[in-house]
Design a protein around this motif. Structure first.
Motif, PDB file in Angstrom:
ATOM      1  N   VAL A 164       0.885  -1.169   0.000  1.00  0.00           N
ATOM      2  CA  VAL A 164       0.000   0.000   0.000  1.00  0.00           C
ATOM      3  C   VAL A 164       0.918   1.214   0.000  1.00  0.00           C
ATOM      4  CG1 VAL A 164      -1.796   1.283   1.228  1.00  0.00           C
ATOM      5  CG2 VAL A 164      -1.852  -1.221   1.175  1.00  0.00           C
ATOM      6  N   ILE A 165       1.073   1.820  -1.170  1.00  0.00           N
ATOM      7  CA  ILE A 165       2.144   2.803  -1.356  1.00  0.00           C
ATOM      8  C   ILE A 165       1.661   4.237  -1.498  1.00  0.00           C
ATOM      9  CG2 ILE A 165       3.723   1.120  -2.371  1.00  0.00           C
ATOM     10  CD1 ILE A 165       2.950   2.315  -5.136  1.00  0.00           C
ATOM     11  N   GLY A 166       0.402   4.414  -1.811  1.00  0.00           N
ATOM     12  CA  GLY A 166      -0.104   5.767  -2.042  1.00  0.00           C
ATOM     13  C   GLY A 166      -1.552   5.881  -1.650  1.00  0.00           C
ATOM     14  N   VAL A 167      -2.049   7.100  -1.661  1.00  0.00           N
ATOM     15  CA  VAL A 167      -3.426   7.374  -1.276  1.00  0.00           C
ATOM     16  C   VAL A 167      -4.012   8.421  -2.211  1.00  0.00           C
ATOM     17  CG1 VAL A 167      -4.965   8.157   0.564  1.00  0.00           C
ATOM     18  CG2 VAL A 167      -2.852   6.943   1.143  1.00  0.00           C
ATOM     19  N   LYS A 168      -5.179   8.115  -2.759  1.00  0.00           N
ATOM     20  CA  LYS A 168      -5.949   9.115  -3.480  1.00  0.00           C
ATOM     21  C   LYS A 168      -6.932   9.693  -2.469  1.00  0.00           C
ATOM     22  CE  LYS A 168      -9.200   9.752  -7.310  1.00  0.00           C
ATOM     23  NZ  LYS A 168      -9.852   9.135  -8.490  1.00  0.00           N
ATOM     24  N   TYR A 169      -6.624  10.888  -1.985  1.00  0.00           N
ATOM     25  CA  TYR A 169      -7.422  11.469  -0.909  1.00  0.00           C
ATOM     26  C   TYR A 169      -8.411  12.465  -1.489  1.00  0.00           C
ATOM     27  CZ  TYR A 169      -8.593  12.984   3.807  1.00  0.00           C
ATOM     28  OH  TYR A 169      -9.270  13.244   4.984  1.00  0.00           O
ATOM     29  N   GLY A 185       1.254   9.078   8.327  1.00  0.00           N
ATOM     30  CA  GLY A 185       2.667   9.003   7.976  1.00  0.00           C
ATOM     31  C   GLY A 185       2.900   9.680   6.653  1.00  0.00           C
ATOM     32  N   ARG A 186       3.217  10.960   6.722  1.00  0.00           N
ATOM     33  CA  ARG A 186       3.336  11.750   5.489  1.00  0.00           C
ATOM     34  C   ARG A 186       4.335  11.164   4.514  1.00  0.00           C
ATOM     35  NH1 ARG A 186       4.471  18.285   4.844  1.00  0.00           N
ATOM     36  NH2 ARG A 186       5.262  18.173   2.722  1.00  0.00           N
ATOM     37  N   ASP A 187       5.461  10.678   5.002  1.00  0.00           N
ATOM     38  CA  ASP A 187       6.497  10.157   4.125  1.00  0.00           C
ATOM     39  C   ASP A 187       6.311   8.683   3.769  1.00  0.00           C
ATOM     40  OD1 ASP A 187       7.737  12.646   4.134  1.00  0.00           O
ATOM     41  OD2 ASP A 187       8.954  12.154   5.889  1.00  0.00           O
ATOM     42  N   ARG A 188       5.410   8.016   4.480  1.00  0.00           N
ATOM     43  CA  ARG A 188       5.193   6.585   4.212  1.00  0.00           C
ATOM     44  C   ARG A 188       4.446   6.365   2.897  1.00  0.00           C
ATOM     45  NH1 ARG A 188       3.690   2.583   2.526  1.00  0.00           N
ATOM     46  NH2 ARG A 188       3.142   0.595   3.523  1.00  0.00           N
ATOM     47  N   PHE A 189       3.548   7.302   2.550  1.00  0.00           N
ATOM     48  CA  PHE A 189       2.700   7.155   1.372  1.00  0.00           C
ATOM     49  C   PHE A 189       2.923   8.301   0.386  1.00  0.00           C
ATOM     50  CE2 PHE A 189       0.496   5.519   5.131  1.00  0.00           C
ATOM     51  CZ  PHE A 189       0.256   4.209   4.760  1.00  0.00           C
ATOM     52  N   VAL A 190       2.630   8.037  -0.880  1.00  0.00           N
ATOM     53  CA  VAL A 190       2.557   9.109  -1.866  1.00  0.00           C
ATOM     54  C   VAL A 190       1.132   9.645  -1.817  1.00  0.00           C
ATOM     55  CG1 VAL A 190       2.755   9.754  -4.295  1.00  0.00           C
ATOM     56  CG2 VAL A 190       4.255   7.990  -3.338  1.00  0.00           C
ATOM     57  N   TRP A 191       0.991  10.954  -1.632  1.00  0.00           N
ATOM     58  CA  TRP A 191      -0.325  11.561  -1.462  1.00  0.00           C
ATOM     59  C   TRP A 191      -0.780  12.200  -2.765  1.00  0.00           C
ATOM     60  CZ3 TRP A 191      -2.769  10.313   2.871  1.00  0.00           C
ATOM     61  CH2 TRP A 191      -1.985   9.840   3.942  1.00  0.00           C
ATOM     62  N   VAL A 192      -1.914  11.729  -3.239  1.00  0.00           N
ATOM     63  CA  VAL A 192      -2.480  12.212  -4.503  1.00  0.00           C
ATOM     64  C   VAL A 192      -3.760  12.988  -4.181  1.00  0.00           C
ATOM     65  CG1 VAL A 192      -3.366  11.547  -6.773  1.00  0.00           C
ATOM     66  CG2 VAL A 192      -1.559  10.178  -5.676  1.00  0.00           C
TER      67      VAL A 192
END
Length: 302
Positions: A164-169, A185-192
């Motif tokens: 689980v590498i990113g989030v479409k928020y 975890g801001r750096d744990r995921f790629v935030w889209v």
């Protein structure tokens, strides 16, 4: 050997295009038009594509059509773009779709928000974990529209599932997004930024590095101009693009986003790129509302 998903993470930190699904006069997926629209995106510089997203009318497509859309996209893109395949519905259906994507060579899936009237936070984790664990080789991106979900739950999912590498928020609240990203975890995921160009500047300021787009179907250069400005930290330039797309996005968002896809397809139809047909519960724009959309699209195509 541990998978790092570096290329997938890079692909998410970009304009994540959500292609439309064009329909022929007989109501079927128009494969030729679909391929032509995909080539237009690719030729326009788009490098991340999401077949079976909401702008692609995911919930109106049959299972066979969803597979077809995935196959067309993977085949047309080749090595020119990363493919983030939309999956969802019940767990077995989502898993089957994810495995189909994997067989075709796609390296990521986006999991649509669970369609259920009663979603518990722990159940949300269980749902996504079941899908992610079924395809450990794929990068998995939850699509979050639930304002009640806490960042701690996403952190729990991320701890259990490294893929689980990113989030479409897509919760329309920049302050909530900022808190959610830090709790998860801001750096744990790629935030889209999952609400596209209108929200991209504010969400980038809080940690997003990519944004989704339906508008990109109509004017790839406009979306790419915005991501370039945001990457450079040039918020005045980004807001100039924001002003350029404001009315188009207001039309899409009106009446609870009833015309979200309709306006995009109307713009494409005005440019002669595909039919305006959408499936229920969406509906085509009335005749007296089409001229404004055509005028906006014509201005972008100059």
């Amino acid at each position: 050997m541990t998978t790092t998903f570096e290329s997938q993470r890079t692909a998410l930190a970009d304009v994540v295009a959500i292609p439309v699904t064009p329909f022929a006069e007989d109501g079927r997926v128009d494969q030729d038009a679909h391929r032509a629209l995909l080539r237009r995106l690719l030729d326009g510089g788009v490098t991340t594509l999401t077949p079976n997203g909401n702008t692609g009318e995911f919930y109106t497509l049959t299972p066979e059509e969803r597979r077809l859309v995935t196959e067309l996209t993977v085949d047309e893109a080749g090595d020119r773009a990363a493919i983030l395949v939309g999956v969802g519905h019940d767990v077995p259906t989502a898993v089957a779709s994810a495995r189909h994507a994997r067989e075709l060579g796609a390296r990521m899936v986006m999991v649509h928000q669970p369609v259920h009237p009663y979603v518990s936070q722990s159940g949300w984790v269980d749902y996504h974990r079941a899908i992610a664990e079924a395809v450990p080789e794929l990068g998995v991106v939850p699509y979050i529209r639930n304002a009640q979900l806490t960042g701690a739950r996403l952190a729990e999912l991320g701890a259990a599932c490294p893929n689980v590498i990113g989030v479409k928020y897509a919760v329309p609240d920049a302050a909530r997004f900022a808190a959610f990203a830090r709790d998860a975890g801001r750096d744990r995921f790629v935030w889209v930024a999952g609400l596209a160009e209108p929200y991209a500047p504010s969400y980038f300021s809080a940690g997003a590095t990519g944004f989704t787009s339906g508008l990109v179907n109509v004017a790839p250069s406009v979306s790419l101009n915005m991501i370039e400005a945001l990457r450079a930290g040039d918020y005045p330039a980004a807001m100039k693009v924001w002003e350029q797309i404001r009315r188009f996005e207001e039309l899409r968002a009106a009446n609870g986003s009833a015309n979200n896809v309709t306006v995009v397809k109307e713009a494409l139809a005005s440019l002669g790129l595909c039919r305006r047909d959408v499936r229920p519960p969406s509906r085509e724009l009335p005749e007296d509302e089409r001229a404004e959309v055509a005028e906006i699209a014509a201005g972008w195509s100059l």
